[in-house]
Design a protein around this motif. Structure first.
Motif, mmCIF file in Angstrom:
data_model
loop_
_atom_site.group_PDB
_atom_site.id
_atom_site.type_symbol
_atom_site.label_atom_id
_atom_site.label_comp_id
_atom_site.label_asym_id
_atom_site.label_seq_id
_atom_site.Cartn_x
_atom_site.Cartn_y
_atom_site.Cartn_z
ATOM 1 N N LEU A 175 1.107 -1.321 -0.149
ATOM 2 C CA LEU A 175 -0.262 -0.121 0.059
ATOM 3 C C LEU A 175 0.689 1.385 -0.063
ATOM 4 O O LEU A 175 0.580 2.327 -0.594
ATOM 5 C CB LEU A 175 -1.086 0.116 1.265
ATOM 6 C CG LEU A 175 -2.023 -0.922 1.288
ATOM 7 C CD1 LEU A 175 -2.710 -1.173 2.453
ATOM 8 C CD2 LEU A 175 -2.995 -0.669 0.059
ATOM 9 N N CYS A 176 2.127 1.255 0.739
ATOM 10 C CA CYS A 176 2.920 2.455 0.701
ATOM 11 C C CYS A 176 3.861 2.446 -0.422
ATOM 12 O O CYS A 176 4.530 3.439 -0.582
ATOM 13 C CB CYS A 176 3.855 2.233 1.997
ATOM 14 S SG CYS A 176 2.968 2.467 3.618
ATOM 15 N N GLY A 177 3.954 1.258 -1.324
ATOM 16 C CA GLY A 177 4.796 1.629 -2.619
ATOM 17 C C GLY A 177 6.396 1.349 -2.223
ATOM 18 O O GLY A 177 7.022 1.907 -2.888
ATOM 19 N N TYR A 178 6.441 0.504 -0.967
ATOM 20 C CA TYR A 178 7.788 0.372 -0.998
ATOM 21 C C TYR A 178 8.635 -0.455 -2.212
ATOM 22 O O TYR A 178 7.882 -1.496 -2.728
ATOM 23 C CB TYR A 178 8.100 -0.978 0.148
ATOM 24 C CG TYR A 178 7.885 -0.306 1.792
ATOM 25 C CD1 TYR A 178 7.360 0.937 1.936
ATOM 26 C CD2 TYR A 178 8.043 -1.253 2.791
ATOM 27 C CE1 TYR A 178 7.292 1.371 3.349
ATOM 28 C CE2 TYR A 178 7.977 -0.709 4.022
ATOM 29 C CZ TYR A 178 7.412 0.635 4.211
ATOM 30 O OH TYR A 178 7.283 1.018 5.646
ATOM 31 N N LYS A 179 9.721 0.326 -2.480
ATOM 32 C CA LYS A 179 10.393 -0.459 -3.699
ATOM 33 C C LYS A 179 11.174 -1.792 -3.552
ATOM 34 O O LYS A 179 11.812 -1.748 -2.554
ATOM 35 C CB LYS A 179 11.385 0.587 -4.269
ATOM 36 C CG LYS A 179 11.864 0.386 -5.649
ATOM 37 C CD LYS A 179 12.790 1.406 -6.132
ATOM 38 C CE LYS A 179 13.195 1.149 -7.579
ATOM 39 N NZ LYS A 179 13.843 2.357 -7.993
ATOM 40 N N LYS A 180 10.751 -2.893 -4.349
ATOM 41 C CA LYS A 180 11.523 -3.900 -4.180
ATOM 42 C C LYS A 180 12.879 -3.841 -4.630
ATOM 43 O O LYS A 180 13.376 -2.916 -5.475
ATOM 44 C CB LYS A 180 10.763 -5.129 -4.903
ATOM 45 C CG LYS A 180 9.288 -5.237 -4.526
ATOM 46 C CD LYS A 180 8.497 -6.598 -5.185
ATOM 47 C CE LYS A 180 7.127 -6.616 -4.449
ATOM 48 N NZ LYS A 180 6.741 -7.684 -5.165
ATOM 49 N N GLN A 181 13.774 -4.971 -4.227
ATOM 50 C CA GLN A 181 15.263 -5.177 -4.417
ATOM 51 C C GLN A 181 15.378 -5.141 -5.914
ATOM 52 O O GLN A 181 14.656 -5.830 -6.708
ATOM 53 C CB GLN A 181 15.981 -6.202 -3.735
ATOM 54 C CG GLN A 181 15.816 -6.270 -2.408
ATOM 55 C CD GLN A 181 15.902 -7.337 -1.360
ATOM 56 O OE1 GLN A 181 15.744 -8.280 -1.774
ATOM 57 N NE2 GLN A 181 16.204 -7.259 -0.125
ATOM 58 N N VAL A 182 16.465 -4.767 -6.071
ATOM 59 C CA VAL A 182 16.910 -4.727 -7.812
ATOM 60 C C VAL A 182 17.024 -6.129 -8.302
ATOM 61 O O VAL A 182 16.716 -6.622 -9.290
ATOM 62 C CB VAL A 182 18.276 -3.800 -7.942
ATOM 63 C CG1 VAL A 182 18.468 -3.915 -9.500
ATOM 64 C CG2 VAL A 182 17.827 -2.472 -7.652
ATOM 65 N N LYS A 183 18.027 -6.863 -7.564
ATOM 66 C CA LYS A 183 18.164 -8.425 -7.827
ATOM 67 C C LYS A 183 18.075 -9.290 -6.758
ATOM 68 O O LYS A 183 18.562 -8.831 -5.710
ATOM 69 C CB LYS A 183 19.517 -8.426 -8.405
ATOM 70 C CG LYS A 183 19.666 -7.835 -9.872
ATOM 71 C CD LYS A 183 21.158 -8.205 -10.519
ATOM 72 C CE LYS A 183 21.293 -7.650 -11.699
ATOM 73 N NZ LYS A 183 22.758 -7.872 -12.191
ATOM 74 N N LEU A 184 17.816 -10.323 -6.808
ATOM 75 C CA LEU A 184 17.506 -11.291 -5.657
ATOM 76 C C LEU A 184 18.923 -11.948 -5.444
ATOM 77 O O LEU A 184 19.549 -11.970 -6.617
ATOM 78 C CB LEU A 184 16.412 -12.019 -5.589
ATOM 79 C CG LEU A 184 14.931 -11.466 -5.592
ATOM 80 C CD1 LEU A 184 13.860 -12.457 -5.605
ATOM 81 C CD2 LEU A 184 14.859 -10.714 -4.043
ATOM 82 N N CYS A 185 19.188 -12.713 -4.482
ATOM 83 C CA CYS A 185 20.466 -13.637 -4.460
ATOM 84 C C CYS A 185 20.355 -14.657 -5.280
ATOM 85 O O CYS A 185 19.406 -15.152 -5.466
ATOM 86 C CB CYS A 185 20.732 -13.892 -3.061
ATOM 87 S SG CYS A 185 21.845 -15.015 -2.935
ATOM 88 N N PRO A 186 21.174 -14.873 -6.179
ATOM 89 C CA PRO A 186 21.567 -16.026 -7.003
ATOM 90 C C PRO A 186 21.532 -17.257 -6.429
ATOM 91 O O PRO A 186 20.997 -18.375 -6.943
ATOM 92 C CB PRO A 186 22.894 -15.868 -7.856
ATOM 93 C CG PRO A 186 23.695 -14.997 -7.118
ATOM 94 C CD PRO A 186 22.656 -14.026 -6.240
#
Length: 247
Positions: free
Chosen positions: A190-201
């Motif tokens: 709801l707040c629009g927190y931005k997700k991580q660019v890349k997750l761990c491989p």
């Protein structure tokens, strides 16, 4: 009429405050360093502690650190993290570390990455005069850890909500410990927190994933199961601990 975001914000802050009080997490003059991974939980923790530091008593000072691993492509948008921290009145430090992934070892990459991140976090905290480190683990994390330890380690234990380090002048606190993950997830969306660019491989299904799925099934049978586990951990003194850690 209040929006769903406002309702969740109020509820999350109330449970956050309750955890601080119930487990005596704060003292006047505390300098608290937030471990900011960039995930929803640590972002929520920063928002709540940023809000809390504006209260006069007890007076606390809050800053955050984001540890980047040079040789593991696990990334968050640091410009977003800096803007987010500034919005909530929290100074952000960005530190880069690494480990030698060419050496033969029986330790998996996940363990080595986590250990070196934690090492960088603890050393930065000590070198810059912080006496507490705040981590974003919530109630689900703590319960799933208890299940993992019981089923795989023959131990009834978990990550404590307050942990005094024995060999260094630091205390670990987990102020989101009374919060349920689904509430944080909804609030973040709801707040629009931005997700991580890349997750761990190296990220993949694990025993923790199995515990999460198993606990979801348990809650379908008994919706009060989480509180039964939580009170059992409290009763056995597992939520506060003195810990010896070598770095």
């Amino acid at each position: 009429m209040r929006t769903r975001e406002q309702i969740l914000n109020h509820m999350i802050y109330q449970r956050f405050q309750k955890a601080l009080t119930e487990y005596a997490m704060l003292s006047d003059g505390d300098r608290i360093l937030i471990g900011l991974s960039g995930g929803k939980d640590s972002l929520c923790l920063l928002e709540m502690l940023g809000r809390r530091q504006r209260i006069i008593k007890p007076r606390i000072e809050v800053e955050a650190i984001h540890v980047r691993m040079e040789n593991i492509k696990y990334e968050s948008d640091t410009s977003y993290l800096e803007a987010f921290a500034e919005k909530h009145g929290v100074r952000l430090h960005i530190v880069t570390t690494s480990f030698d992934d060419t050496k033969k070892t029986d330790k998996p990459a996940c363990f080595l990455c986590s250990w070196h991140r934690r090492k960088a976090l603890f050393r930065f905290a000590q070198d810059t005069g912080f006496n507490k480190i705040a981590l974003g683990h919530h109630m689900d994390d703590i319960i799933h850890t208890a299940m993992l330890n019981q089923f795989y380690q023959e131990s009834f234990s978990t990550m404590p909500v307050v942990m005094q380090m024995e060999k260094m002048p630091l205390t670990i606190i987990r102020p989101l410990c009374l919060l349920i993950e689904k509430d944080i997830k909804e609030y973040a969306e709801l707040c629009g927190y931005k997700k991580q660019v890349k997750l761990c491989p190296y990220e993949k299904a694990s025993n923790r994933t199995d515990m999460k799925r198993m606990f979801e099934e348990i809650e379908k049978i008994n919706p009060e199961a989480r509180y039964s586990v939580w009170h059992a951990l409290e009763k056995e003194g597992k939520l506060k601990k003195l810990e010896t850690v070598s770095l």
